[in-house]
Design a protein around this motif. Structure first.
Motif, short mmCIF file in Angstrom:
data_model
loop_
_atom_site.label_atom_id
_atom_site.label_comp_id
_atom_site.label_asym_id
_atom_site.label_seq_id
_atom_site.Cartn_x
_atom_site.Cartn_y
_atom_site.Cartn_z
N ASP A 258 51.86 1.20 57.73
CA ASP A 258 50.66 1.50 58.51
C ASP A 258 50.87 1.14 59.97
O ASP A 258 51.08 -0.03 60.32
CB ASP A 258 49.49 0.70 57.92
CG ASP A 258 48.15 1.11 58.53
OD1 ASP A 258 48.14 1.99 59.41
OD2 ASP A 258 47.13 0.54 58.12
N SER A 259 50.81 2.15 60.85
CA SER A 259 50.91 1.90 62.29
C SER A 259 49.58 1.49 62.90
O SER A 259 49.53 1.09 64.06
CB SER A 259 51.44 3.15 63.00
OG SER A 259 52.75 3.46 62.53
N GLY A 260 48.49 1.62 62.12
CA GLY A 260 47.18 1.22 62.61
C GLY A 260 46.50 2.30 63.42
O GLY A 260 47.10 3.31 63.79
N VAL A 261 45.23 2.08 63.68
CA VAL A 261 44.43 3.00 64.50
C VAL A 261 43.65 2.18 65.50
O VAL A 261 43.35 1.01 65.28
CB VAL A 261 43.45 3.83 63.64
CG1 VAL A 261 44.20 4.78 62.74
CG2 VAL A 261 42.55 2.91 62.81
N GLY A 262 43.32 2.79 66.63
CA GLY A 262 42.48 2.09 67.59
C GLY A 262 42.98 2.16 69.00
O GLY A 262 43.61 3.14 69.42
N PRO A 263 42.77 1.08 69.76
CA PRO A 263 42.92 1.10 71.21
C PRO A 263 44.32 1.38 71.74
O PRO A 263 44.48 1.56 72.92
CB PRO A 263 42.46 -0.30 71.63
CG PRO A 263 41.57 -0.74 70.53
CD PRO A 263 42.16 -0.15 69.29
N ARG A 264 45.37 1.37 70.87
CA ARG A 264 46.68 1.69 71.42
C ARG A 264 46.70 3.09 72.03
O ARG A 264 47.47 3.40 72.91
CB ARG A 264 47.75 1.59 70.33
CG ARG A 264 48.15 0.17 70.00
CD ARG A 264 49.56 0.15 69.44
NE ARG A 264 49.85 -1.16 68.87
CZ ARG A 264 49.78 -1.44 67.58
NH1 ARG A 264 49.45 -0.50 66.74
NH2 ARG A 264 50.04 -2.64 67.15
N ALA A 265 45.83 3.97 71.53
CA ALA A 265 45.79 5.34 72.04
C ALA A 265 44.85 5.48 73.23
O ALA A 265 44.74 6.55 73.80
CB ALA A 265 45.34 6.29 70.92
N LEU A 266 44.18 4.40 73.63
CA LEU A 266 43.24 4.46 74.75
C LEU A 266 43.96 4.34 76.09
O LEU A 266 45.10 3.88 76.15
CB LEU A 266 42.22 3.31 74.61
CG LEU A 266 41.30 3.38 73.39
CD1 LEU A 266 40.41 2.15 73.38
CD2 LEU A 266 40.46 4.64 73.38
N PRO A 267 43.31 4.75 77.16
CA PRO A 267 43.93 4.64 78.49
C PRO A 267 44.27 3.19 78.83
O PRO A 267 43.67 2.25 78.30
CB PRO A 267 42.85 5.19 79.43
CG PRO A 267 42.00 6.07 78.57
CD PRO A 267 42.00 5.42 77.21
#
Length: 383
Positions: free
Chosen positions: A255-264
């Motif tokens: 699991d690479s996870g979901v959330g703020p890593r993709a945020l600006p």
């Protein structure tokens, strides 16, 4: 431009506030809108659907959508049939307290974290808590060979069980057959014990198969369900809690996870919450366990069982040369509050485990881990 900056700062501040709230208080923020979805098979009565709809409305859900689906989603409706009580099973990966109704007033411990509270509660009486005045027994089965850091977990759990007053049986590097034989011998020892046996704890640490099987030191597979059923049939533990701790992979998903890593970048700079495992913050309630056996009239055969997995279903359980984050955190949390409700303490364990970024041995990419807790306990369990 001012509007964009203001909006960005406000959104980031809300994320920070939500993160700080859960981190400091261990409590979910449920002040926003609530939406519910009821899926029912054609065999479910309109009365049951209306009752569930009423529960959601009472808990402040503004929108409750109801759909009928052409498949049977549940094994059977929870009801009393011929004197046998159906056993509800909780499955949770919550990281903190979740109040859907009024917050319970507990004047003696105002910061205690719970799992699910739907109404006001007073101080729990002795009848709501398991009696642990009798013998406590623990069985630790661990495959150490070819499992980096596994020995540290064994030592930590052994020392914790000793501190909690458990009589310990420890076996290392058991074969798949030995896993079952040790459980059978453990059950027989408890059944022939003179005096009350009030609690049993079984820790199983090994490599896991692709479908959640345990692998013995010989590489052969043993089904976890077989081991759980072995202890469920123990007459000495009838009506008493049975705890299973599983440090093993339950599949190969990473699991690479979901959330703020993709945020600006500017949201991360403003201390947005870290990424979370994809299967975190879930609470499921089953009417009964599929295929559960009724041991005697009035008492479910699958009741009084607490199973804690180091990984979500289908996922890898991580450890390194220092051991397992799950085991180490579990030991730290229980040692800090040994008299606390175990279900509540497990939510405290899951929170830091979910926040960790784990570097797996097969990749340089950071991964996430999440506990899964299954419970059919009928009382509070305070070790």
């Amino acid at each position: 431009m001012a509007f964009l900056v203001s909006g960005t700062l406000q959104a980031a501040a809300q994320l920070v506030d939500a993160w700080d709230s859960l981190g400091r208080k261990g409590k979910y923020n449920v002040q926003g809108s609530r939406t519910a979805l009821i899926l029912c098979s054609p065999g479910v009565s309109a009365t049951a659907v209306a009752a569930m709809d009423g529960v959601f409305q009472a808990l402040g859900f503004e929108n409750c959508e109801k759909r009928e689906v052409p498949v049977q989603l549940f094994c059977r409706v929870a009801e009393e049939i011929a004197g046998n009580i159906i056993c509800p099973v909780f499955r949770t990966s919550l990281r903190g307290i979740l109040y859907l109704g009024h917050e319970p007033w507990r004047p003696e411990v105002t910061s205690r974290e719970g799992v699910l509270c739907l109404q006001m509660q007073s101080d729990p009486g002795p009848g709501t808590q398991y009696d642990l005045s009798g013998t406590r027994a623990a069985l630790l089965l661990a495959v150490i060979q070819d499992r980096l850091g596994a020995r540290h977990g064994v030592v930590a759990l052994r020392d914790l069980c000793q501190a909690l007053g458990f009589k310990i049986t420890l076996r290392t590097n058991p074969s798949a057959q030995a896993f079952w034989e040790e459980l059978a011998q453990f059950r027989e020892t408890l059944n022939t014990h003179k005096g009350l046996v009030s609690c049993a704890l079984v820790a199983l640490m090994a490599h896991g198969g692709p479908q959640g099987q345990l692998l013995g030191a010989d590489g052969e597979e043993v089904q976890l369900e077989v081991l759980v059923q072995e202890l469920s049939c123990c007459q000495a533990l009838h009506g008493h809690p049975k705890i299973f701790l599983l440090q093993a992979c339950r599949g190969g998903n990473r699991d690479s996870g979901v959330g703020p890593r993709a945020l600006p970048w500017h949201w991360r700079w403003l201390r947005a919450p870290p990424a979370m495992p994809t299967q975190v913050d879930v609470l499921q309630i089953q009417a009964d366990a599929p295929g559960s056996l009724i041991s005697s009239p009035g008492t479910p055969g699958q009741a009084d069982i607490l199973t804690v997995y180091a990984a979500a279903e289908g996922c890898v359980a991580y450890r390194d040369e220092k051991g397992s984050d799950f085991v180490q955190t579990l030991v730290e949390v229980i040692r800090a509050n040994p008299g606390g409700d175990l279900l509540e303490l497990l939510t405290e364990v899951n929170r830091p485990v979910c926040e960790l970024d784990v570097l797996g041995p097969d990749s340089d990419e950071l991964r996430k881990a999440c506990l899964e807790i299954r419970s059919s306990l009928r009382r509070r369990l305070c070790l």
